[in-house]
Enzyme design. Structure first.
Site, mmCIF file in Angstrom:
data_model
loop_
_atom_site.group_PDB
_atom_site.id
_atom_site.type_symbol
_atom_site.label_atom_id
_atom_site.label_comp_id
_atom_site.label_asym_id
_atom_site.label_seq_id
_atom_site.Cartn_x
_atom_site.Cartn_y
_atom_site.Cartn_z
ATOM 1 C CD GLU A 61 29.876 51.500 6.214
ATOM 2 O OE1 GLU A 61 30.449 52.229 7.041
ATOM 3 O OE2 GLU A 61 30.467 50.620 5.572
HETATM 4 C C1 TNX Z 1 32.429 50.059 8.808
HETATM 5 S S1 TNX Z 1 31.045 47.936 10.202
HETATM 6 C C2 TNX Z 1 32.080 49.038 7.939
HETATM 7 C C3 TNX Z 1 33.124 48.319 7.214
HETATM 8 C C4 TNX Z 1 34.484 48.866 7.511
HETATM 9 C C5 TNX Z 1 34.588 49.159 8.981
HETATM 10 C C6 TNX Z 1 35.945 49.581 9.432
HETATM 11 C C7 TNX Z 1 30.296 47.869 8.890
HETATM 12 C C8 TNX Z 1 29.055 47.128 8.881
HETATM 13 N N1 TNX Z 1 30.817 48.526 7.848
HETATM 14 O O1 TNX Z 1 32.864 48.369 5.827
HETATM 15 O O2 TNX Z 1 35.429 47.925 7.128
HETATM 16 O O3 TNX Z 1 33.678 50.175 9.292
HETATM 17 O O4 TNX Z 1 36.015 49.657 10.819
#
Ligand code: TNX
Length: 527
Positions: free
Chosen positions: A343
């Site tokens: 992300e």
């Molecule tokens: C996505 S899963 C994220 C996290 C969040 C999560 C909450 C991932 C690699 N990144 O930063 O905490 O969703 O479900």
């Protein structure tokens, strides 16, 4: 009724009564994850106060673990005695026990239980299985001389996947060393052998880095919701590593980069590329809070993701990540260093790719293999690297095409922070509601045609903690779903069956109740 028919009826009654009291056959035991094979025999082993444990050299730690566990399960003080040959649980290592490094055999008969494994870890897993055969104490096993009857037979077992993991996010909310140890104890019963610690994120930096002390001083000082946060000193971290390794569990440290880095940017402004000031009149959001290049950002205690990035064009950033990777690698005996990589919505792809490749080179320089969330597959991966599939199968496939392996954690199946249903009072639901049967009824090798058994190192269940603040909430989201994921990761697909799993789970519910574990009483199970 004639006298004869009375006797006959009485005999029948006695027979039925005895029969219902007869303990279940070994093959009907409630072991989770279900073993590869169980064969039942007549009779069994009575565990009692004068039973003994004997062990071969190298297995002292395992003998102690068994002794302590039996004490807590039954109250019995089972002594460790060298050379005991009757009324004994014998632990030994034998390379012929299994073709798998973690494989073990258990033989139970009247006077003896033999737990034989290929390695210390294998014997430890055998002990976990054996401890699940010991009946939950009830009225008929209390009293001055309690006996715990274990039916005779043989168990042969080994894991499907070598990597069976859970992740705990200690960045969104911080959890103490003792809370982590407690979790390690609970999950090692289910043969989980990796604990991935998400040690940094926008809301907190949780591990001491001696060469960059403000990371914890400033970056560690808060958490989601504005609480006081916290961090592990390097000594604390070593203690977690030591405690885990006694349970044959590998710690996988993660420092998330280049995104999810606000806590670092708030500590050291030189890492901050800044972002464009919003158009005049636009409402500022979390995404605009990175402000001025070279200046520290404010600390962040919200829940949004994807707004922060390290400055991927500055040499100081690479000095920073090298120091961090070096210091953590030096105190991490396990083979992996997780660089996050998820992300990074405000890092341009042309900056993201070389950044990930450089981070991967630094991880290699310090003797570790790179793990990263599936987005890292956009970069050129080394064959030793592993992409953790959480969101996009196409990313996992890109990693495979480069010769890398994948770790399976689909958010729709394996995310422990997803709510069970719409009434769950904590957790999120962006990926799915995950009831217990959803967490159980899937197969890592059929998620995508191109992700095959040979590409998969294992399965991991992540617990993100935006909404999770204490031990009891960790337990509620983790259990019983972790037991389901553990069976997905350990047991062969053809041994897995939802009806069998849910009936075996009842026994585990009784244990959790006894041990004050705050588990979710799924309506899918007849507890
Ligand atoms: C996505 S899963 C994220 C996290 C969040 C999560 C909450 C991932 C690699 N990144 O930063 O905490 O969703 O479900």
């Amino acid at each position: 009724m004639t006298f004869q028919s009375f006797i006959w009826a009485a005999l029948c009654f006695m027979f039925i009564a005895c029969d219902t009291e007869r303990p279940a056959k070994l093959s009907q035991s409630s072991v989770i994850p279900i073993p590869v094979s169980i064969t039942s025999a007549e009779g069994g082993f009575a565990l009692k106060s004068d039973s003994k444990i004997s062990y071969e050299s190298g297995l002292q730690n395992e003998a102690q673990a068994l002794k302590q566990r039996l004490k807590s399960l039954t109250g019995l003080e089972v002594n460790i005695e060298d050379g005991a040959s009757e009324n004994v649980i014998q632990l030994s290592i034998d390379p012929n026990a299994s073709a798998n490094e973690e494989g073990y055999l258990i033989k139970i008969d009247k006077g003896k239980v033999k737990i034989t494994g290929n390695s210390e870890a294998a014997v430890f897993w055998g002990i976990q299985t054996f401890c699940q055969l010991v009946p939950v104490p009830s009225d008929n096993v209390s009293g001055p001389n309690p006996q715990f009857f274990i039916s005779a037979g043989e168990i042969e077992d080994y894991p499907e996947y070598a990597y069976r993991g859970m992740m705990l996010d200690v960045a969104r909310h911080f959890f103490s060393v003792n809370e982590v140890k407690h979790l390690i104890d609970l999950i090692s019963t289910y043969k989980i052998n990796h604990l991935h610690l998400h040690l940094s994120d926008d809301q907190g930096w949780r591990i001491e880095i001696k060469s960059w002390p403000l990371l914890t001083e400033i970056g560690g000082s808060t958490e989601v919701g504005g609480g006081k946060g916290g961090f592990y000193t390097q000594e604390d971290y070593k203690e977690i590593v030591r405690y885990a390794s006694e349970r044959h569990m590998t710690i996988v440290p993660e420092i998330d980069m280049p995104g999810h880095t606000n806590s670092a940017l708030a500590s050291y402004g030189e890492l901050n590329p800044g972002i464009k000031v919003p158009e005049e009149g636009a409402v500022p959001t979390e995404r605009t809070q990175m402000g001025v290049a070279g200046q520290p950002t404010p600390l962040y205690t919200g829940r949004e993701v994807g707004f922060s990035t390290l400055d991927t064009n500055k040499p100081v950033t690479y000095q920073f990540i090298e120091d961090v990777i070096r210091e953590i690698s030096e105190i991490t005996p396990g083979p992996y260093f997780h660089i996050g990589g998820d992300e990074s919505h405000v890092t341009e792809m042309e900056d993201y790719i070389p950044f990930i490749e450089k981070a991967q080179d630094i991880v290699t320089k310090y003797g570790k293999k790179t793990l990263g969330w599936d987005e890292v597959a956009h970069a050129k991966l080394l064959p030793t690297s592993v992409a953790q599939y959480w969101a996009k199968a196409e990313n996992a496939v890109m990693a495979i095409e480069q010769g890398a392996k994948v770790l399976i954690s689909p958010a729709t199946k394996a995310y422990l922070d997803m709510k069970y249903d719409s009434t769950t009072h904590i957790g999120l639901n962006w990926a799915a509601y995950i009831e217990l049967d959803d967490a159980y009824n899937w197969d890592p090798t059929t998620l995508d045609e191109q992700i095959k058994r040979e590409h998969i190192i294992g399965v991991e269940a992540p617990l993100w903690t935006e909404t999770v603040t204490n031990r009891s909430e960790i337990e509620y989201l983790t259990f019983p779903r972790l037991a389901a994921i553990a069976e997905v990761a350990w047991s062969p697909q053809d041994r897995r069956d939802w009806d069998s799993f849910k009936s075996r789970l009842k026994f585990h519910g009784q244990r959790w109740t006894r041990d004050n574990v705050n588990f979710y009483k799924s309506p899918k199970v007849d507890w």
